[in-house]
Design an enzyme around this catalytic site. Sequence first.
Site, PDB file in Angstrom:
ATOM      1  CG  ASN A  12      41.782  38.500  37.453  1.00 42.61           C
ATOM      2  OD1 ASN A  12      43.355  37.777  36.048  1.00 42.61           O
ATOM      3  ND2 ASN A  12      40.995  38.761  36.367  1.00 42.61           N
ATOM      4  CD1 TRP A  13      47.461  39.117  40.741  1.00 42.52           C
ATOM      5  CD2 TRP A  13      49.401  38.494  40.514  1.00 42.52           C
ATOM      6  NE1 TRP A  13      48.233  38.426  41.788  1.00 42.52           N
ATOM      7  CE2 TRP A  13      49.608  38.301  41.753  1.00 42.52           C
ATOM      8  CE3 TRP A  13      51.108  37.949  39.580  1.00 42.52           C
ATOM      9  CZ2 TRP A  13      50.141  38.042  42.386  1.00 42.52           C
ATOM     10  CZ3 TRP A  13      51.606  38.097  40.380  1.00 42.52           C
ATOM     11  CH2 TRP A  13      51.752  37.318  42.247  1.00 42.52           C
ATOM     12  CE  LYS A  14      41.431  41.886  36.210  1.00 39.82           C
ATOM     13  NZ  LYS A  14      39.803  43.564  35.992  1.00 39.82           N
ATOM     14  CG  HIS A  99      38.013  38.847  32.847  1.00 40.90           C
ATOM     15  ND1 HIS A  99      37.610  39.854  32.454  1.00 40.90           N
ATOM     16  CD2 HIS A  99      38.330  38.934  34.662  1.00 40.90           C
ATOM     17  CE1 HIS A  99      38.329  40.785  33.489  1.00 40.90           C
ATOM     18  NE2 HIS A  99      37.850  40.220  34.700  1.00 40.90           N
ATOM     19  CD  GLU A 101      39.813  43.201  32.593  1.00 44.00           C
ATOM     20  OE1 GLU A 101      40.751  42.344  32.298  1.00 44.00           O
ATOM     21  OE2 GLU A 101      39.310  44.374  33.587  1.00 44.00           O
ATOM     22  CD  GLU A 169      35.084  39.171  37.629  1.00 46.43           C
ATOM     23  OE1 GLU A 169      35.878  40.472  38.841  1.00 46.43           O
ATOM     24  OE2 GLU A 169      35.121  39.358  36.830  1.00 46.43           O
ATOM     25  N   GLY A 175      37.223  47.846  37.931  1.00 45.23           N
ATOM     26  CA  GLY A 175      38.365  48.937  38.043  1.00 45.23           C
ATOM     27  C   GLY A 175      37.653  50.428  38.025  1.00 45.23           C
ATOM     28  CB  SER A 215      35.216  48.225  42.998  1.00 43.45           C
ATOM     29  OG  SER A 215      36.004  48.577  41.495  1.00 43.45           O
ATOM     30  N   GLY A 236      40.358  41.779  41.131  1.00 40.92           N
ATOM     31  CA  GLY A 236      41.702  42.400  40.880  1.00 40.92           C
ATOM     32  C   GLY A 236      43.072  43.524  41.126  1.00 40.92           C
ATOM     33  N   GLY A 237      42.703  44.706  40.935  1.00 41.11           N
ATOM     34  CA  GLY A 237      43.109  45.485  41.415  1.00 41.11           C
ATOM     35  C   GLY A 237      43.652  45.680  42.877  1.00 41.11           C
TER      36      GLY A 237
HETATM   37  P1  PGA Z   1      38.828  44.876  40.057  1.00 39.91           P
HETATM   38  O1  PGA Z   1      38.920  43.290  38.848  1.00 39.91           O
HETATM   39  O2  PGA Z   1      39.061  44.039  41.334  1.00 39.91           O
HETATM   40  O3  PGA Z   1      40.384  45.625  39.697  1.00 39.91           O
HETATM   41  O4  PGA Z   1      37.886  45.292  39.955  1.00 39.91           O
HETATM   42  C1  PGA Z   1      38.296  42.279  39.010  1.00 39.91           C
HETATM   43  C2  PGA Z   1      38.200  41.261  37.989  1.00 39.91           C
HETATM   44  O5  PGA Z   1      38.288  41.934  36.836  1.00 39.91           O
HETATM   45  O6  PGA Z   1      38.278  40.044  38.029  1.00 39.91           O
END
Ligand code: PGA
Length: 258
Positions: A12-14, A99, A101, A169, A175, A215, A236-237
């Site tokens: 997930n590149w956001k 998600h 966010e 999640e 993050g 994470s 994500g990251g």
């Molecule tokens: P993260 O994000 O791996 O940076 O914690 C995961 C996500 O939000 O899908």
Amino acid sequence: MKRTHTPLVIGNWKMNPQSITAARTLFRDVQKDVSRLRNVDVGIAPPAVYLAEFQKLAKGKRISLAAQNVFWEKLGARTGEIGVSMLKSVDVTKVIIGHSERRALGETDEGVNKKVLQVLKAGLIAVVCVGEKERDNHGHYLTFVEKQLQRALSGIPKAKLPHVVIAYEPVWAIGTGDTATPEDAHEMKLFIQKVLSTLFGRVAVSKVRILYGGSVDAKNAEALLHEGAVDGFLVGGASLRASEFSAIVKTASEYEPR
Ligand code: PGA
């Protein structure tokens, strides 16, 4: 532990990276690294503006395309939104829905449900995100996730269950570098299966993949797969570094239950 599903790993590149040039480079690097890996499904969810370009890069290759969001109507006066047929037309096969966010920006359980129904109706895979904001000693976090699942999955025909993926999640792990322990992830996987079984009958347990996100990195992926028994990851990251993401995909591809 019996492995029932091919593991699924989605990056997930956001809202990254900054330009189509950087996005193309990252996509190609990941593609090169994962091209020979078997027994794993790999998805990339870039910002929507890059999807049409990635359609060309992904043709006939290892990586499937995912979207980070969708709107629940098909067409019309909805400034800024993207419909499911538009995503299909650029070969998107999976859509991340709900998600945290997006929920933080006002996405409701009702909206999540409408999106899930629309995505399933279109024959795509709905990756439904759930997760508590914090843990407590009274099990409130379990009730919270249960409600999210009940609302998100309301009205789904049983026949569509193989197209449903749940991504657990926990918001506190996203993050932050503060990953859920494999035991936490396993407990939640079993709990989610229990909720699915109440909603749809026992058959649901073998149909729905349950991912973990929050994470995830190349170091913790193995324990989460083995002891956490999750069916893959939403990353994500770490998905923004080709070598790190590929290492996670490799771990999933080599995963053999002990
Ligand atoms: P993260 O994000 O791996 O940076 O914690 C995961 C996500 O939000 O899908």
